[in-house]
Motif scaffolding. Structure first.
Motif, PDB file in Angstrom:
ATOM      1  N   THR A  24     -89.851  56.501 -32.310  1.00 21.46           N
ATOM      2  CA  THR A  24     -88.545  56.246 -32.712  1.00 21.46           C
ATOM      3  C   THR A  24     -88.134  56.417 -34.534  1.00 21.46           C
ATOM      4  OG1 THR A  24     -87.580  55.530 -30.589  1.00 21.46           O
ATOM      5  CG2 THR A  24     -85.993  55.827 -32.459  1.00 21.46           C
ATOM      6  N   ALA A  25     -88.755  55.311 -34.896  1.00 18.61           N
ATOM      7  CA  ALA A  25     -88.650  55.222 -36.475  1.00 18.61           C
ATOM      8  C   ALA A  25     -89.076  56.466 -37.230  1.00 18.61           C
ATOM      9  CB  ALA A  25     -89.360  54.150 -36.937  1.00 18.61           C
ATOM     10  N   MET A 148     -78.077  59.603 -34.017  1.00 19.75           N
ATOM     11  CA  MET A 148     -79.521  58.775 -33.672  1.00 19.75           C
ATOM     12  C   MET A 148     -79.435  57.382 -34.588  1.00 19.75           C
ATOM     13  SD  MET A 148     -82.986  59.323 -32.924  1.00 19.75           S
ATOM     14  CE  MET A 148     -84.325  58.968 -33.312  1.00 19.75           C
ATOM     15  N   ARG A 149     -78.782  57.187 -35.621  1.00 17.78           N
ATOM     16  CA  ARG A 149     -78.692  55.856 -36.135  1.00 17.78           C
ATOM     17  C   ARG A 149     -77.628  55.117 -35.523  1.00 17.78           C
ATOM     18  NH1 ARG A 149     -79.246  55.932 -42.695  1.00 17.78           N
ATOM     19  NH2 ARG A 149     -78.712  53.732 -42.109  1.00 17.78           N
ATOM     20  N   VAL A 154     -81.947  51.437 -32.508  1.00 18.13           N
ATOM     21  CA  VAL A 154     -82.142  51.894 -33.939  1.00 18.13           C
ATOM     22  C   VAL A 154     -81.329  50.816 -34.970  1.00 18.13           C
ATOM     23  CG1 VAL A 154     -81.760  53.538 -35.865  1.00 18.13           C
ATOM     24  CG2 VAL A 154     -82.359  54.488 -33.561  1.00 18.13           C
ATOM     25  N   ARG A 155     -80.081  50.550 -34.493  1.00 18.86           N
ATOM     26  CA  ARG A 155     -79.459  49.308 -35.348  1.00 18.86           C
ATOM     27  C   ARG A 155     -80.260  47.923 -35.094  1.00 18.86           C
ATOM     28  NH1 ARG A 155     -74.165  48.805 -33.341  1.00 18.86           N
ATOM     29  NH2 ARG A 155     -74.652  49.994 -31.436  1.00 18.86           N
ATOM     30  N   ALA A 160     -83.938  52.503 -39.371  1.00 16.00           N
ATOM     31  CA  ALA A 160     -83.428  53.211 -40.536  1.00 16.00           C
ATOM     32  C   ALA A 160     -83.834  52.774 -41.793  1.00 16.00           C
ATOM     33  CB  ALA A 160     -81.813  53.438 -40.359  1.00 16.00           C
ATOM     34  N   GLY A 161     -84.236  51.449 -42.146  1.00 17.03           N
ATOM     35  CA  GLY A 161     -84.774  50.830 -43.109  1.00 17.03           C
ATOM     36  C   GLY A 161     -83.579  50.926 -44.148  1.00 17.03           C
ATOM     37  N   ARG A 162     -84.029  51.210 -45.205  1.00 12.58           N
ATOM     38  CA  ARG A 162     -82.799  51.198 -46.329  1.00 12.58           C
ATOM     39  C   ARG A 162     -82.376  52.470 -46.736  1.00 12.58           C
ATOM     40  NH1 ARG A 162     -83.544  46.150 -49.287  1.00 12.58           N
ATOM     41  NH2 ARG A 162     -85.563  45.458 -48.541  1.00 12.58           N
TER      42      ARG A 162
END
Length: 192
Positions: A24-25, A148-149, A154-155, A160-162
């Motif tokens: 996913t990432a 997606m985010r 994901v959350r 999602a990183g930065r």
């Protein structure tokens, strides 16, 4: 079941979760890369359109007042800072439609144009269409990346990183209809 069986099952479950999160990432990362590429493509098409509008404006096919207005709008669209770019690009589209949108205005310009100028008009229409396609592709990709985010996994896992939140690029991208029809008719006439 023995303790070893439970340990193996736990390791398998943790491994599957890790693989899913990694996949996913990776997918989200690829979406962000595609979004950056789409934004660069849209930017390139907008620059090409403003150059083509400028070339058209100074070609002598329109009156001096329209020339000044179009050149200024094309220059403003090209030089506008990020937060004003959408407004500048939308204004350029509206001015093009004002000058070349009505069928009679576009027809007058088309009739005065010789072969090289008609080629310039065809380039202008093609440039406007490429901007439209790039704009739609970019904003569609923004919507899919945002969706997606928003997914809970994901959350929750901050996959999602930065990466900044994807923003759509909203502006009026409609081409001048009168000129588009004339160029289309001329192209279909040559093909026949």
């Amino acid at each position: 079941m023995t303790v070893l069986s439970w340990v193996l099952i736990a390791i398998l479950v943790v491994g599957l979760v890790a693989v899913f999160l990694s996949w996913t990432a990776g997918r989200l990362d690829r979406m962000h890369i595609r979004l950056t590429t789409a934004h660069a493509s849209l930017d390139r098409q907008l620059i090409d359109r403003s150059s083509t509008v400028r070339d058209f404006a100074v070609s002598g096919l329109v009156d001096p007042a329209a020339t000044l207005v179009l050149v200024e709008a094309a220059d403003n669209a090209r030089a506008a800072p990020g937060d004003e770019r959408e407004d500048s690009e939308g204004e350029l589209s509206r001015l093009l439609r004002t000058v070349l949108g009505p069928a009679d205005a576009a027809g007058d310009v088309w009739e005065r144009a010789d072969a090289p100028h008609r080629e310039l008009l065809a380039d202008l229409v093609a440039s406007c269409e490429r901007v439209r396609y790039a704009h739609r592709f970019h904003n569609d990709l923004v919507e899919r990346t945002q969706a997606m985010r928003r997914r809970p996994v994901v959350r929750l896992c901050r996959l999602a990183g930065r990466a900044p939140w994807p923003q759509p690029f909203e502006f009026d991208d409609a081409p001048p209809d009168g000129l588009t029809r004339l160029v289309g008719q001329a192209a279909s006439g040559r093909a026949a």
